[in-house]
Design a protein around this motif. Structure first.
Motif, short mmCIF file in Angstrom:
data_model
loop_
_atom_site.label_atom_id
_atom_site.label_comp_id
_atom_site.label_asym_id
_atom_site.label_seq_id
_atom_site.Cartn_x
_atom_site.Cartn_y
_atom_site.Cartn_z
N GLN A 22 0.80 -1.22 0.00
CA GLN A 22 0.00 0.00 0.00
C GLN A 22 0.84 1.27 0.00
O GLN A 22 0.31 2.37 -0.14
CB GLN A 22 -0.93 0.00 1.21
N SER A 23 2.12 1.13 0.13
CA SER A 23 2.99 2.29 0.27
C SER A 23 3.54 2.74 -1.08
O SER A 23 4.14 1.95 -1.81
CB SER A 23 4.15 1.92 1.20
N PRO A 24 3.40 4.02 -1.42
CA PRO A 24 4.05 4.52 -2.64
C PRO A 24 5.57 4.36 -2.57
O PRO A 24 6.23 4.21 -3.59
CB PRO A 24 3.66 6.00 -2.71
N LEU A 65 15.26 9.94 -5.61
CA LEU A 65 15.04 11.15 -4.81
C LEU A 65 13.58 11.24 -4.38
O LEU A 65 13.27 11.55 -3.22
CB LEU A 65 15.46 12.40 -5.58
N ILE A 66 12.67 10.95 -5.31
CA ILE A 66 11.24 10.92 -4.97
C ILE A 66 10.99 9.82 -3.93
O ILE A 66 10.25 10.01 -2.97
CB ILE A 66 10.40 10.69 -6.24
N HIS A 67 11.63 8.69 -4.14
CA HIS A 67 11.53 7.55 -3.22
C HIS A 67 11.96 7.97 -1.81
O HIS A 67 11.31 7.59 -0.82
CB HIS A 67 12.41 6.42 -3.76
N ALA A 68 13.02 8.73 -1.70
CA ALA A 68 13.50 9.18 -0.40
C ALA A 68 12.47 10.08 0.29
O ALA A 68 12.23 9.95 1.49
CB ALA A 68 14.84 9.90 -0.55
N VAL A 69 11.87 10.98 -0.46
CA VAL A 69 10.85 11.87 0.12
C VAL A 69 9.66 11.05 0.60
O VAL A 69 9.15 11.26 1.71
CB VAL A 69 10.42 12.94 -0.92
N LEU A 70 9.22 10.09 -0.23
CA LEU A 70 8.11 9.23 0.17
C LEU A 70 8.48 8.38 1.39
O LEU A 70 7.64 8.13 2.25
CB LEU A 70 7.69 8.32 -1.00
N GLY A 71 9.74 7.94 1.46
CA GLY A 71 10.20 7.17 2.61
C GLY A 71 10.22 7.98 3.88
O GLY A 71 9.84 7.48 4.95
N LEU A 72 10.67 9.22 3.78
CA LEU A 72 10.65 10.10 4.96
C LEU A 72 9.23 10.31 5.45
O LEU A 72 8.94 10.22 6.65
CB LEU A 72 11.32 11.43 4.64
N LYS A 73 8.33 10.55 4.51
CA LYS A 73 6.91 10.72 4.85
C LYS A 73 6.38 9.44 5.53
O LYS A 73 5.68 9.53 6.54
CB LYS A 73 6.12 11.03 3.58
N LEU A 74 6.73 8.29 4.98
CA LEU A 74 6.28 7.02 5.57
C LEU A 74 6.88 6.84 6.96
O LEU A 74 6.16 6.50 7.91
CB LEU A 74 6.71 5.85 4.66
N GLY A 75 8.17 7.08 7.10
CA GLY A 75 8.82 6.92 8.39
C GLY A 75 8.24 7.81 9.46
O GLY A 75 8.10 7.40 10.62
N LEU A 76 7.89 9.01 9.11
CA LEU A 76 7.30 9.94 10.08
C LEU A 76 5.86 9.58 10.42
O LEU A 76 5.36 9.99 11.48
CB LEU A 76 7.39 11.37 9.56
N SER A 77 5.19 8.84 9.53
CA SER A 77 3.79 8.49 9.77
C SER A 77 3.63 7.21 10.60
O SER A 77 2.55 6.95 11.12
CB SER A 77 3.06 8.31 8.45
#
Length: 161
Positions: A101-103, A148-160
């Motif tokens: 389910q994760s981008p 780079l997009i993957h990293a931003v999405l990962g940071l968002k996921l990690g914070l959530s």
């Protein structure tokens, strides 16, 4: 399907949980390690690849040296990214998070595919003509942009989580 994949990986996740790895490492270990791989190795691979490509017109020897450096590090970078991908999926399972389910999961999968195709082009396509070198250069650059997009999405996921 996500649940089936999680169930399939659960015994491995249980084994890692039994090691008593601190939660911050389970949570942030993947992004820190992958940040190092992509930041250091990825930058080097992109830089030497493009230097080797752009120096051809001015200095054949220097271009050949850069292409050799690129060819030495790029497969290792792919290996570490593939291992990191596996670790990231396992980290999600260990944290009881859905996988598919994760981008962030999908961009990681896309990058693995792109880099795999790029490796195949390097291994088999270069002898087929100059066009394959151009495809390799641009596909690799797009893969790094997706990272780079993957990293931003990962940071968002990690914070959530």
């Amino acid at each position: 399907m996500s649940e089936s994949l999680s169930q399939l990986l659960e015994p491995i996740a249980d084994w890692f949980r039994s090691l008593g790895v601190p939660e911050p490492i389970v949570h942030w270990g993947h992004p820190v390690m992958m940040g190092i791989v992509v930041g250091v190795m990825g930058s080097f691979v992109v830089l030497t690849g493009w230097q080797g490509r752009l120096m051809i017109a001015t200095d054949d020897a220097a271009a050949a040296e850069k292409r050799t450096e690129h060819a030495k590090i790029a497969p290792l970078m792919f290996l570490f990214i593939a291992l990191g991908y596996t670790g990231g999926v396992l980290s999600l399972v260990m944290q009881n998070q859905p996988i598919l389910q994760s981008p962030h999961f999908w961009t990681g999968t896309l990058v693995i595919g792109m880099l795999g195709v790029n490796g195949a082009i390097a291994a088999f396509g270069f002898s087929q003509g100059k066009g394959f070198r151009s495809i390799h250069a641009y596909l690799g650059s797009v893969a790094m942009a997706v990272l780079l997009i993957h990293a931003v999405l990962g940071l968002k996921l990690g914070l959530s989580i």
